[in-house]
Design a protein around this motif. Structure first.
Motif, PDB file in Angstrom:
ATOM      1  N   GLN A 117      -4.312   1.886  -1.942  1.00 30.92           N
ATOM      2  CA  GLN A 117      -4.175   3.270  -1.517  1.00 30.92           C
ATOM      3  C   GLN A 117      -3.857   3.336  -0.018  1.00 30.92           C
ATOM      4  OE1 GLN A 117      -7.593   5.589  -2.787  1.00 30.92           O
ATOM      5  NE2 GLN A 117      -7.544   4.723  -4.856  1.00 30.92           N
ATOM      6  N   ALA A 118      -3.744   4.546   0.506  1.00 32.03           N
ATOM      7  CA  ALA A 118      -3.353   4.725   1.904  1.00 32.03           C
ATOM      8  C   ALA A 118      -4.327   4.085   2.876  1.00 32.03           C
ATOM      9  CB  ALA A 118      -3.202   6.216   2.204  1.00 32.03           C
ATOM     10  N   ASP A 119      -5.591   3.915   2.477  1.00 32.34           N
ATOM     11  CA  ASP A 119      -6.566   3.272   3.360  1.00 32.34           C
ATOM     12  C   ASP A 119      -6.361   1.760   3.456  1.00 32.34           C
ATOM     13  OD1 ASP A 119      -7.516   2.269   0.948  1.00 32.34           O
ATOM     14  OD2 ASP A 119      -9.385   3.407   0.977  1.00 32.34           O
ATOM     15  N   LYS A 120      -5.432   1.231   2.644  1.00 33.81           N
ATOM     16  CA  LYS A 120      -5.066  -0.194   2.626  1.00 33.81           C
ATOM     17  C   LYS A 120      -6.219  -1.097   2.165  1.00 33.81           C
ATOM     18  CE  LYS A 120      -1.732   0.514   6.361  1.00 33.81           C
ATOM     19  NZ  LYS A 120      -1.262   0.097   7.701  1.00 33.81           N
ATOM     20  N   LYS A 121      -7.267  -0.507   1.615  1.00 33.50           N
ATOM     21  CA  LYS A 121      -8.419  -1.286   1.155  1.00 33.50           C
ATOM     22  C   LYS A 121      -8.655  -1.111  -0.343  1.00 33.50           C
ATOM     23  CE  LYS A 121     -10.821  -0.957   5.613  1.00 33.50           C
ATOM     24  NZ  LYS A 121     -12.054  -0.493   6.317  1.00 33.50           N
ATOM     25  N   SER A 147       0.855  -1.188   0.000  1.00 27.64           N
ATOM     26  CA  SER A 147       0.000   0.000   0.000  1.00 27.64           C
ATOM     27  C   SER A 147       0.885   1.229   0.000  1.00 27.64           C
ATOM     28  CB  SER A 147      -0.932   0.023   1.221  1.00 27.64           C
ATOM     29  OG  SER A 147      -0.261   0.522   2.358  1.00 27.64           O
ATOM     30  N   GLU A 148       0.263   2.378  -0.173  1.00 27.59           N
ATOM     31  CA  GLU A 148       1.023   3.633  -0.165  1.00 27.59           C
ATOM     32  C   GLU A 148       1.666   3.898   1.189  1.00 27.59           C
ATOM     33  OE1 GLU A 148      -1.663   6.018  -3.527  1.00 27.59           O
ATOM     34  OE2 GLU A 148      -2.129   6.212  -1.384  1.00 27.59           O
ATOM     35  N   GLN A 149       1.208   3.215   2.231  1.00 27.09           N
ATOM     36  CA  GLN A 149       1.739   3.399   3.574  1.00 27.09           C
ATOM     37  C   GLN A 149       2.851   2.409   3.916  1.00 27.09           C
ATOM     38  OE1 GLN A 149       0.185   6.405   3.666  1.00 27.09           O
ATOM     39  NE2 GLN A 149       0.124   6.102   5.874  1.00 27.09           N
ATOM     40  N   HIS A 150       3.081   1.430   3.067  1.00 28.01           N
ATOM     41  CA  HIS A 150       4.080   0.401   3.333  1.00 28.01           C
ATOM     42  C   HIS A 150       5.413   0.732   2.658  1.00 28.01           C
ATOM     43  CE1 HIS A 150       0.515  -2.087   4.364  1.00 28.01           C
ATOM     44  NE2 HIS A 150       1.373  -2.793   5.085  1.00 28.01           N
ATOM     45  N   ASP A 151       6.446   0.015   3.086  1.00 27.36           N
ATOM     46  CA  ASP A 151       7.715   0.033   2.371  1.00 27.36           C
ATOM     47  C   ASP A 151       7.621  -0.916   1.172  1.00 27.36           C
ATOM     48  OD1 ASP A 151       8.880   1.752   4.236  1.00 27.36           O
ATOM     49  OD2 ASP A 151       9.516   0.077   5.519  1.00 27.36           O
ATOM     50  N   TYR A 152       8.571  -0.819   0.264  1.00 22.80           N
ATOM     51  CA  TYR A 152       8.595  -1.742  -0.871  1.00 22.80           C
ATOM     52  C   TYR A 152       8.875  -3.157  -0.374  1.00 22.80           C
ATOM     53  CZ  TYR A 152       8.544   2.341  -3.852  1.00 22.80           C
ATOM     54  OH  TYR A 152       8.171   3.514  -4.468  1.00 22.80           O
ATOM     55  N   PHE A 153       8.190  -4.141  -0.963  1.00 19.85           N
ATOM     56  CA  PHE A 153       8.352  -5.517  -0.519  1.00 19.85           C
ATOM     57  C   PHE A 153       8.656  -6.498  -1.649  1.00 19.85           C
ATOM     58  CE2 PHE A 153       4.236  -6.044  -2.210  1.00 19.85           C
ATOM     59  CZ  PHE A 153       3.779  -7.363  -2.081  1.00 19.85           C
TER      60      PHE A 153
END
Length: 241
Positions: A220-224, A192-198
């Protein structure tokens, strides 16, 4: 419990006999690789190393109509299931499975393109499931051996696509360079936009080329909610996009 099958717009992947199920990051690799190939001269022979359910082969078959695709798979149950998935698809005449260890595949054919979603974790803790270990850990084919297999089966002008965790990806790039391969295009992926690259999907070839570097957040930032970029990439495949 994972679903026994995953339905896409043009094909269905049955997966009950496979240790590794359909997952979002593999779908990203397939879609990104297919989109990349759509901008290149046509490829005619593709090899899918460790095909599993056959997901990546099916995604490429949908979007790369000039190609015949051979999947190889060590686990006989998974190879049988991939063969069944191929036979039920609209591209059965262009898809085949060989049940074999990649290291034992005879180099009688050189491929224009190779795709692989290899075992991720060379030293992480393993599960009690031997088949899952085989699919997720480098117990049967480490990265150096994988590059040797690719080198043996890839044409002089060919390229390959690989999906790896983001942090070890830089180490793989160095190993690939020692084996004569250059990173030519890469997609770095966030959950998500809130995570680091994985995850990173890399396209490699034997010749130096300007590096294309792209970045993708799945949600997106809402993770949904899926991001616009992810929805655009997977729109040819996902039923609800």
């Amino acid at each position: 419990m994972a679903n026994h099958y995953f339905s896409f717009k043009q094909f269905t992947v049955y997966q009950d006999a496979c240790a590794m199920k359909v997952c979002t990051d593999a779908c990203v690799q397939g879609a990104y690789t297919a989109a990349y190939l759509s901008t290149r001269p046509p490829v005619h022979r593709i090899l899918d190393i460790g095909t599993g359910t056959g997901l990546l082969s099916l995604m490429l078959a949908q979007e790369v109509p000039a190609a015949t695709i051979t999947g190889i798979e060590l686990d006989t149950a998974a190879a049988t299931q991939a063969s069944t998935n191929f036979a039920a698809s609209p591209w059965s005449d262009r898809l085949q499975v060989i049940a074999t260890d990649a290291k034992d595949l005879a180099a009688t054919t050189l491929y224009d393109f190779i795709i692989t979603n290899p075992p991720f974790y060379e030293s992480d803790l393993k599960s009690v499931n031997q088949l899952r270990n085989q699919a997720m850990h480098a117990t049967t084919l480490d990265y150096i051996e994988l590059l040797q297999v690719i080198d043996r089966h890839l044409s002089a002008t060919g390229q390959f696509s690989v999906l790896l965790p983001y942090r070890p990806f830089a180490d793989f790039v160095q190993l690939a360079a020692k084996a004569g391969f250059v990173l030519q295009d890469v997609l770095h992926v966030k959950q998500s936009e809130q995570h680091d690259y994985f995850r990173s999907v890399g396209i490699f070839g034997r010749h130096t080329a300007p590096l294309g570097e792209q970045f993708l957040s799945i949600r997106q930032a809402d993770k949904k909610t899926y991001t616009t970029e992810f929805a655009r990439l997977l729109q040819p495949y996902y039923l609800f996009l």
